[in-house]
Design an enzyme around this catalytic site. Structure first.
Site, PDB file in Angstrom:
ATOM      1  N   CYS A 104      -0.991 -23.337 -17.417  1.00  0.00           N
ATOM      2  CA  CYS A 104      -2.282 -24.026 -17.280  1.00  0.00           C
ATOM      3  C   CYS A 104      -2.338 -25.372 -17.983  1.00  0.00           C
ATOM      4  O   CYS A 104      -2.446 -26.418 -17.335  1.00  0.00           O
ATOM      5  CB  CYS A 104      -3.407 -23.131 -17.815  1.00  0.00           C
ATOM      6  SG  CYS A 104      -3.785 -21.708 -16.781  1.00  0.00           S
ATOM      7  N   ILE A 105      -2.295 -25.353 -19.297  1.00  0.00           N
ATOM      8  CA  ILE A 105      -2.640 -26.554 -20.066  1.00  0.00           C
ATOM      9  C   ILE A 105      -1.698 -27.728 -19.812  1.00  0.00           C
ATOM     10  O   ILE A 105      -2.157 -28.870 -19.750  1.00  0.00           O
ATOM     11  CB  ILE A 105      -2.717 -26.229 -21.570  1.00  0.00           C
ATOM     12  CG1 ILE A 105      -3.678 -25.062 -21.797  1.00  0.00           C
ATOM     13  CG2 ILE A 105      -3.227 -27.432 -22.351  1.00  0.00           C
ATOM     14  CD1 ILE A 105      -3.774 -24.638 -23.241  1.00  0.00           C
TER      15      ILE A 105
END
Length: 445
Positions: free
Chosen positions: A276-277
């Site tokens: 994700c990040i």
């Protein structure tokens, strides 16, 4: 009067006779399949990887969040089956897309998996189906990509079939929350689609959070991850500044978090990892170009976080030079932890892979130890590292390295024994100080 596709599907969802099809049985799809099956729906899992089918047929889970026992229970109850044959989508009333949304080499969104999956669904689309995208993406994808492909069949959203978006919120290794207990943001293309989304997800998870549009729900997911990316970048930058001043950033954060309002602790590290990040914020930076708007905070955060592996290796080289009188190019380094976060086996976008690469680019030799990752699997960016195996930690093995670089602070490591045997330790996670094992040969980075 004929019953509408909406009424028919809503009734199926409410009485649990709807069959759910979940495409992509990875870190998001398999836990979701279990949660949906446990709520009483029949679930068919779809994936193009035959290896996953072999494991599932053997009732063996390859995802930490799903135990073998939980998987077996749903299979034995007849609520879950898996296949590589996408023709089974025609039998599904709710179809959920949980496929990867990576970046290209130029940090542009790669929607090839979403597009290919949407075309597979279109080949079996029929009236009375709800199609949901869970893959993280830029605002507009569900309506402008998925819906457009599906409407290419001649069927129409809002009348023949329904489209929605619900962002995944999986957190590998989290012992406090799991799929069914994490509030689920839901949206739909029109009020009927939203009603179906609320009914379906409301049956499978503890609470749903409806929002006004698919684009809004897509923006929610990006906002969550951008928030984390920017704040992690901030403490990573503070780490470098405070280190130059002789100030311990971890001590600063521990003191700052005692403030009961107006502050939330984030911690520095060797770089960002996970699905994700490191990726999701760039979906918004790409989309923002369409509106000729800059995203300076997001892009700067990406630059800072991406620079951390090289910064850490620089600190490692400096420590070797000052403490051991040895150049990195002549040193053997053990990287502790290959996974991107503690106590999981997930190596997606792990900074440890980049750390190994940089060390060896500079002429050093790097091995790794990870109690959760016995061997480096194939990856798109680090193909040369494929097949390397985790070394066993013994006092003699540890002492044979010039330095140990702690990249992931797994709990399944005897840090006291490590401190006793390693001649030099570079700690990017503050684990030694946290455990009361600070020593002159332990350097924070």
């Amino acid at each position: 009067m004929a019953i509408s596709p909406f009424d028919t599907l809503l009734q199926k969802i409410e009485n649990r006779t709807a069959r759910a099809g979940i495409i992509g049985l990875g870190y998001v799809g398999l836990p979701l399949a279990m949660a949906v099956a446990r709520s009483g729906f029949a679930v068919t899992g779809f994936d193009i990887d035959p290896g996953k089918m072999v494991a599932l047929d053997a009732r063996r889970s390859y995802i930490d969040a799903v135990s073998d026992a939980a998987l077996s229970a749903e299979i034995n109850a007849g609520r879950f089956k898996a296949t590589t044959d996408f023709a089974g989508l025609a039998e599904c009333d709710v179809i959920i897309i949980c496929v990867p949304t990576p970046l290209t080499k130029h940090r542009d969104p790669d929607l090839s998996f979403v597009e290919a999956t949407s075309r597979s669904i279109a080949a079996h689309l029929r009236p009375g189906q709800l199609v949901v995208l869970e893959s993280t993406t830029y605002p507009g994808t569900t309506d402008d990509v998925v819906k457009v492909i599906l409407e290419g069949t001649g069927l129409k959203s809002r009348s023949d079939f329904f489209v929605g978006f619900s962002p995944e919120r999986e957190d590998p290794g989290n012992q406090h929350y799991h799929t069914a207990t994490i509030p689920k943001v839901v949206a739909g293309d029109g009020p009927e689609a939203l009603a179906l989304m609320k009914a379906f997800y409301g049956a499978a998870v503890s609470s749903v959070v409806p929002v006004s549009s698919n684009a809004t729900a897509e923006a929610v997911k990006l906002t969550e991850n951008i928030f984390r990316s920017v704040n992690i970048a901030l403490v990573n930058e503070l780490k470098t500044v405070y280190a130059a001043m002789g100030i311990d950033v971890w001590e600063v954060i521990d003191a700052a978090k005692t403030k009961p309002f107006g502050y939330m602790p984030f911690y520095p590290g060797p770089g960002l990892g996970g699905h994700c990040i490191p990726i999701d914020p760039f979906y918004l930076t790409w989309k923002s170009r369409e509106y000729e708007l800059p995203t300076r905070f997001i892009e700067l955060a990406g630059e800072i976080n991406s620079a951390m592996p090289r910064y850490v290796v620089g600190k490692l080289a400096e420590a070797l030079d000052i403490r051991a009188g040895k150049a990195l190019s002549r040193s053997r380094v053990l990287v502790l932890g290959l996974a991107y976060k503690k106590n999981v086996a997930d190596i997606r976008e792990s900074p440890s892979l980049r750390l190994i690469e940089i060390i060896e680019e500079r002429g050093g030799h790097a091995d790794y130890h990870d109690p959760f990752v016995a061997e480096i699997p194939p990856t798109r960016e680090y193909q040369a590292l494929k097949g390397r195996k985790s070394v066993t930690l013994t006092p003699d093995t540890i002492a044979g390295y010039d330095a140990v670089l702690v990249a992931t602070d797994h709990d399944r490591v005897d840090y006291a024994a490590l401190a006793n045997s390693a001649p030099l330790i570079v700690d990017t996670r503050n684990v030694f100080n946290r455990l009361g094992l600070s020593a002159d040969h332990v350097i924070k980075a």
